[in-house]
Design an enzyme around this catalytic site. Structure first.
Site, PDB file in Angstrom:
ATOM      1  N   VAL A 173      12.440 -66.677 -50.477  1.00  0.00           N
ATOM      2  CA  VAL A 173      13.704 -65.991 -50.204  1.00  0.00           C
ATOM      3  C   VAL A 173      13.329 -64.960 -49.143  1.00  0.00           C
ATOM      4  O   VAL A 173      12.738 -63.933 -49.442  1.00  0.00           O
ATOM      5  CB  VAL A 173      14.290 -65.348 -51.470  1.00  0.00           C
ATOM      6  CG1 VAL A 173      15.584 -64.614 -51.140  1.00  0.00           C
ATOM      7  CG2 VAL A 173      14.546 -66.416 -52.541  1.00  0.00           C
ATOM      8  N   PRO A 174      13.642 -65.236 -47.868  1.00  0.00           N
ATOM      9  CA  PRO A 174      12.976 -64.613 -46.721  1.00  0.00           C
ATOM     10  C   PRO A 174      13.413 -63.190 -46.372  1.00  0.00           C
ATOM     11  O   PRO A 174      13.987 -62.942 -45.310  1.00  0.00           O
ATOM     12  CB  PRO A 174      13.298 -65.582 -45.590  1.00  0.00           C
ATOM     13  CG  PRO A 174      14.654 -66.100 -45.955  1.00  0.00           C
ATOM     14  CD  PRO A 174      14.610 -66.237 -47.456  1.00  0.00           C
ATOM     15  N   CYS A 175      13.079 -62.229 -47.222  1.00  0.00           N
ATOM     16  CA  CYS A 175      13.455 -60.841 -46.948  1.00  0.00           C
ATOM     17  C   CYS A 175      12.782 -60.305 -45.685  1.00  0.00           C
ATOM     18  O   CYS A 175      13.257 -59.333 -45.099  1.00  0.00           O
ATOM     19  CB  CYS A 175      13.165 -59.950 -48.147  1.00  0.00           C
ATOM     20  SG  CYS A 175      11.494 -60.054 -48.787  1.00  0.00           S
ATOM     21  N   HIS A 176      11.710 -60.967 -45.234  1.00  0.00           N
ATOM     22  CA  HIS A 176      11.070 -60.555 -43.983  1.00  0.00           C
ATOM     23  C   HIS A 176      11.980 -60.777 -42.778  1.00  0.00           C
ATOM     24  O   HIS A 176      11.761 -60.188 -41.723  1.00  0.00           O
ATOM     25  CB  HIS A 176       9.732 -61.295 -43.788  1.00  0.00           C
ATOM     26  CG  HIS A 176       9.859 -62.772 -43.716  1.00  0.00           C
ATOM     27  ND1 HIS A 176       9.925 -63.567 -44.858  1.00  0.00           N
ATOM     28  CD2 HIS A 176       9.943 -63.617 -42.663  1.00  0.00           C
ATOM     29  CE1 HIS A 176      10.030 -64.833 -44.488  1.00  0.00           C
ATOM     30  NE2 HIS A 176      10.053 -64.887 -43.168  1.00  0.00           N
TER      31      HIS A 176
END
Length: 186
Positions: free
Chosen positions: A138-141
């Site tokens: 889950v690409p919070c970056h």
């Protein structure tokens, strides 16, 4: 009548960022840590509140997806997610991120707030990103500040965020950037 007990399975993979720990329930991936140590395993189990079972097949798809991601072979994760470790607000924001911000793209905290339809403000979105229980997948970056990268609580911090965004082509690589070697401390 048989009682069905939910369980947690843990699996790990070596990556350019080190050994990542993945936790999955019967419903999907629920946890990812940037370290695989006895302490991080114990915290993952405590946080999930579920008994641990040995079921490597349950984490196999996520681990294979991570291997492909770090090798540059896969641009998406299409694994089921178990959102049990998130609040309703976190779930709404993280689901929006997972489904609407693809590989190689970035969105600001404010834009993600608008996309999620919550109108809670950029700072609240930043807090959700900082508490994401399943980073990378889950690409919070991919969520950045309006005036720069913003923060990152995963791994060793903002340099991990920069490294992931460089891997995805969102940030230009420096001359010394190496996809086989994770970020080094400044």
């Amino acid at each position: 009548m048989e009682t069905v007990t939910e369980t947690l399975t843990l699996g790990a993979i070596e990556t350019s960022l080190g050994r990542l720990l993945v936790g999955a329930t019967e419903n999907g991936v629920a946890h990812l840590s940037f370290k695989d140590t006895p302490g991080t395993r114990a915290r993952a189990v405590k946080r999930a509140g579920l008994p641990v079972v040995d079921d490597p097949g349950r984490t196999a798809e996520a681990l294979a997806g991570l291997a492909d991601y770090f090798a540059g072979k896969s641009l998406t994760f299409e694994v089921p997610i178990d959102w049990r470790l998130t609040s309703d607000v976190q779930r709404k924001v993280l689901t929006t991120l997972y489904e609407q911000v693809p590989y190689g793209k970035v969105v600001t905290y404010g834009e993600l707030d608008r996309l999620s339809g919550l109108n809670v403000g950029a700072q609240a979105i930043g807090q959700v990103m900082g508490s994401n229980p399943i980073p990378v997948i889950v690409p919070c970056h991919r969520v950045v500040a309006a005036n720069g990268l913003g923060g990152y609580s995963g791994g060793s911090g903002v340099e991990v965020k920069r490294w992931l965004l460089t891997l995805e082509g969102s940030v230009p690589a420096t001359l010394d950037w190496d996809p086989d070697q994770g970020p080094t401390a400044p």
